[in-house]
Design an enzyme around this catalytic site. Structure first.
Site, PDB file in Angstrom:
ATOM      1  N   ASP A   1      37.022  49.110  38.194  1.00 50.71           N
ATOM      2  CA  ASP A   1      38.381  48.537  38.886  1.00 50.71           C
ATOM      3  C   ASP A   1      37.978  47.775  40.183  1.00 50.71           C
ATOM      4  O   ASP A   1      38.969  47.008  40.694  1.00 50.71           O
ATOM      5  CB  ASP A   1      39.688  49.657  38.944  1.00 50.71           C
ATOM      6  CG  ASP A   1      40.884  49.161  39.490  1.00 50.71           C
ATOM      7  OD1 ASP A   1      41.226  48.046  38.732  1.00 50.71           O
ATOM      8  OD2 ASP A   1      41.375  49.749  40.312  1.00 50.71           O
TER       9      ASP A   1
ATOM     10  N   SER B   1      46.785  46.105  40.117  1.00 55.14           N
ATOM     11  CA  SER B   1      46.473  46.006  38.628  1.00 55.14           C
ATOM     12  C   SER B   1      47.782  46.629  37.803  1.00 55.14           C
ATOM     13  O   SER B   1      48.373  47.221  38.169  1.00 55.14           O
ATOM     14  CB  SER B   1      45.482  47.243  38.409  1.00 55.14           C
ATOM     15  OG  SER B   1      44.264  46.819  39.218  1.00 55.14           O
TER      16      SER B   1
ATOM     17  N   GLN C   1      41.337  43.555  31.967  1.00 51.96           N
ATOM     18  CA  GLN C   1      42.515  43.899  33.158  1.00 51.96           C
ATOM     19  C   GLN C   1      43.471  42.790  33.239  1.00 51.96           C
ATOM     20  O   GLN C   1      43.026  41.752  33.215  1.00 51.96           O
ATOM     21  CB  GLN C   1      42.025  44.288  34.289  1.00 51.96           C
ATOM     22  CG  GLN C   1      42.786  44.929  35.104  1.00 51.96           C
ATOM     23  CD  GLN C   1      42.331  45.581  36.589  1.00 51.96           C
ATOM     24  OE1 GLN C   1      42.019  44.604  37.468  1.00 51.96           O
ATOM     25  NE2 GLN C   1      41.808  46.772  36.514  1.00 51.96           N
TER      26      GLN C   1
END
Length: 294
Positions: free
Chosen positions: A211, A235, A285
């Site tokens: 991430d 996110s 993502q």
């Protein structure tokens, strides 16, 4: 009062291991904490890594996680413990599926489904790793890059850095105008110390790392940067597939790019390769991205 510099190396890795070492509070419940020094909201990779720890601890150790899919639904408060509730969705002959929900103040901040598989043999192929990418020892270290932008340090100069991150191109936190538009963002990563041999722990560490830079590849397409004069973001969801065995404390190339951005959202995808070219994982993502003034 003198500010304490950020922990690096094995000291930072040991702190990450403490963050990933959840308290077992019930048959299918766990409790996690955030680092004492950190950003104003819980880092997404931390809550995803902890959720995978919780799920993995309820599965036979002979079954290895092969995929996870999660949604970030509320910002996490780093000053508060995070409760993880795990649901046993299914234990089959080959696969185990778990649902792991992270809660604060009795409200979900993140939920994730993860699937685990016993080891099997089958067809084996993968696309080649990118060509002509300089190795990790041929690109600047994070310390080298931060020295050019002292105004960007702030809290980042104090937060532990368990991941050795080395950008092949310009990162997204440089000054506006300092970043050329690039279709790919490529970063070398590894845990900046040694991890135990537990495969679940390496998967959780890779989840934590996945991430860090993925959403930045959306900005890279436009030569945009994070912060004043650029973009702020968060996110929205995160998916990760584990293809082959690996060690998160050995170098891997994170090759990221963005196939689409619209509606104040950006989609990013990435592949992870070992130094010898093995494709070990893939990530996707979507994030919320909004322009901010100077």
């Amino acid at each position: 009062m003198t500010e304490r510099p950020a922990a690096t190396g094995q000291a930072a890795v040991d702190q990450l291991l403490e963050v990933l070492d959840l308290d077992h509070t019930g048959e299918m419940t766990f409790r996690g904490m955030s680092p004492p020094v950190g950003p104003q909201r819980v880092y997404g990779g931390q809550v995803a890594g902890q959720a995978l720890v919780a799920a993995g601890r309820t599965v036979d150790a002979e079954r290895f996680v092969h995929s996870l899919h999660g949604y970030f639904v509320r910002p996490g408060d780093p000053a508060e413990p995070i409760e993880y509730q795990v649901e046993n969705v299914r234990d089959g002959r080959s696969f185990s599926v778990r649902r792991s929900v992270a809660l604060q103040h009795d409200k979900p901040i993140f939920f994730m489904s993860a699937s685990f598989q016993r080891q099997e043999e089958g067809l084996d192929h993968h696309a080649p790793s990118p060509l002509d990418v300089p190795g990790p020892d041929e690109v600047p270290t994070m310390t080298d890059r931060l020295s050019r932008y002292p105004e960007r340090l702030g809290i980042w100069g104090q937060i532990p850095r368990p991941i050795d991150v080395r950008y092949v191109g310009e990162p997204g936190w440089v000054r506006p105008g300092d970043r050329p538009a690039e279709p790919h963002q490529r970063v070398w990563m590894r845990l900046d110390g040694k991890l135990p041999d537990d495969p679940l722990l390496h998967a959780c560490a890779l989840t934590y790392a996945s991430d860090l830079t993925l959403l930045d590849s959306v900005l890279s397409v436009h030569g945009e940067v994070w912060g004043p004069g650029g973009v702020v973001g968060a996110s929205l969801d995160h998916a990760l597939w584990f293809h082959r065995t690996f060690r998160a404390d050995e170098w891997f190339l994170y090759d990221c790019w963005s196939p689409s951005a619209s509606g104040a959202r950006g989609l990013a995808t990435g592949r992870m390769f070992t130094t010898d070219g093995r494709h070990i994982a893939s990530a996707v993502q979507e994030g919320l991205l909004r322009r901010v003034g100077a």
